[in-house]
Design a protein around this motif. Sequence first.
Motif, mmCIF file in Angstrom:
data_model
loop_
_atom_site.group_PDB
_atom_site.id
_atom_site.type_symbol
_atom_site.label_atom_id
_atom_site.label_comp_id
_atom_site.label_asym_id
_atom_site.label_seq_id
_atom_site.Cartn_x
_atom_site.Cartn_y
_atom_site.Cartn_z
ATOM 1 N N LEU A 40 0.830 -1.198 0.000
ATOM 2 C CA LEU A 40 0.000 0.000 0.000
ATOM 3 C C LEU A 40 0.866 1.249 0.000
ATOM 4 O O LEU A 40 1.968 1.255 0.554
ATOM 5 N N LYS A 41 0.336 2.296 -0.613
ATOM 6 C CA LYS A 41 0.937 3.616 -0.488
ATOM 7 C C LYS A 41 0.220 4.329 0.653
ATOM 8 O O LYS A 41 -1.009 4.381 0.688
ATOM 9 N N GLN A 437 -8.230 -1.031 -1.732
ATOM 10 C CA GLN A 437 -7.600 0.130 -2.357
ATOM 11 C C GLN A 437 -6.095 0.005 -2.272
ATOM 12 O O GLN A 437 -5.568 -0.854 -1.562
ATOM 13 N N ASP A 438 -5.393 0.874 -2.997
ATOM 14 C CA ASP A 438 -3.932 0.803 -2.976
ATOM 15 C C ASP A 438 -3.293 1.991 -2.273
ATOM 16 O O ASP A 438 -2.079 2.046 -2.119
ATOM 17 N N LEU A 462 -9.517 6.574 13.353
ATOM 18 C CA LEU A 462 -10.254 6.245 12.140
ATOM 19 C C LEU A 462 -10.535 4.743 12.101
ATOM 20 O O LEU A 462 -9.836 3.937 12.724
ATOM 21 N N GLU A 463 -11.542 4.363 11.349
ATOM 22 C CA GLU A 463 -11.801 2.955 11.083
ATOM 23 C C GLU A 463 -10.917 2.552 9.900
ATOM 24 O O GLU A 463 -11.069 3.074 8.800
ATOM 25 N N PRO A 464 -9.967 1.637 10.093
ATOM 26 C CA PRO A 464 -9.042 1.295 9.004
ATOM 27 C C PRO A 464 -9.751 0.590 7.841
ATOM 28 O O PRO A 464 -10.623 -0.240 8.049
ATOM 29 N N GLN A 465 -9.332 0.958 6.640
ATOM 30 C CA GLN A 465 -9.887 0.347 5.431
ATOM 31 C C GLN A 465 -9.055 -0.837 4.953
ATOM 32 O O GLN A 465 -9.211 -1.304 3.825
#
Length: 468
Positions: A40-41, A437-438, A462-465
């Motif tokens: 991930l970026k 997502q990336d 935050l709620e992590p994606q």
Amino acid sequence: MNKKAVVIEINEVPLRILNHYKKLKPNSSIAHLLNQSLVLKTEAKDVEESFLYPSQTWGSLNTGVAYDQHKIHWYNDPKPDEYPLYWKTIANSGISVGLINTLHSSPADSYIDKSNYKFVIPDCFASNNITKPEIYQDFQSLNTSATSENGRETTMKFPRQKAVATLVKSPALGIKSKTLLDAASLVARIKTGRVNKERLRNLQFTLLGDIFFKQLKTKDVDLAILFTNHIAANMHRYWYGLFPEDYGLQLYDQKWMDKYSSEILVSLELLDNFLRRLITYCDQQQRSLILVSSMGQAANEKLTETPKYSYKLENIQKFLDILCQGKQYDYQIDAAMIPQYSLKFTSRTEAQECFQAIQESQPHLENIWLEIDINDQVITLSTNLSSRTDQFLIKGQRFSHNDLGFRQVLIEDHHSGRHCPEGSLIVYNSKTSSTTQDTVDYLEYAPAMLKFFGLDTPSYMLEPQFTV
């Protein structure tokens, strides 16, 4: 089964650098990780790009809250109890933790004796040399001394007594004989002029890597974290050497390119060799391996000239005497990364008085770059002198660099690499890692790590994606 993780914090390393290495060395450990992992970026969205700095972004990534909330600006700023670093939450939940060099792990006095911390070597900006176990105190003294000595330039000044003590203890510390032989060979090549003396910065990582691996295998902690800055230091200095096509003008000649263009790759190779051992261990132990950076680097397009020298502030009291018109204050100098200089005052009142006095001088400086921040009792000066002149003015009065407490430093490299918001997150060997997502907000990292260990996340996160 109890989940376990190893985290390697690769300061400021973007995916572009790792992918470039993979392209050059498709059979490398880095290539293996990129091919077999969730990649991930990360994006630092809470700090403006012109303001990005690792002490801020690592504070955000590891607390899970934005900079405006945690307010950690410089390395020795206070750490907020209401927004703890995620690894403190994990340790306080009864899960075993080991830390080596991770930013904001100092001061460690308040937590190092707690039983869930199995090994701790705090970051090299620590004001003391406490470690766990105590056998690493001489080694930590070398770390903190190197931080104070090596700023814009690298030197070979080390506390000889501590260096000898570390050498004698090296087998017990976990430092391999090959690492010591490689270090001795490097010093010899530097002294004979065959390689760049800045490669000394790489030595810290090889020594810390051996120590980390020894403690990891011995203590078998649930969460082990190692931080390294050795690649970032080389990217700042030699980005042009690896990616000259990023610039609209020629900054360096072929002689410079021949001497320095491989420096970033050398530092990546050291990481690659370390990862080879670590991947094997994590596979055998069914551990997740995570590489993460809180931001990245890119080409510094603003670099249009290459001066031959810079300045280092060696006598802070001289500078303060002039800025504050002789007013004396009671403070101690904390470790910082040049061109920053941190002063910890004995009282908030004195810190505020000094801060105001310096602010009053700021509009009257010529050929002197100076920015100032205050956090509680800590003032951090960011300062340098113009390399275009040898005359520096404060309120119309002329001073030499020596009058102001600065030393002139000859340099051959410049900040051709600049901070950028995009970092890296690589999750290897996890059975649960996933995302749709990336690119992710880096504030999602801390809650994702808490969830990995089965812990509830506080409402301010935050709620992590993604999952790790």
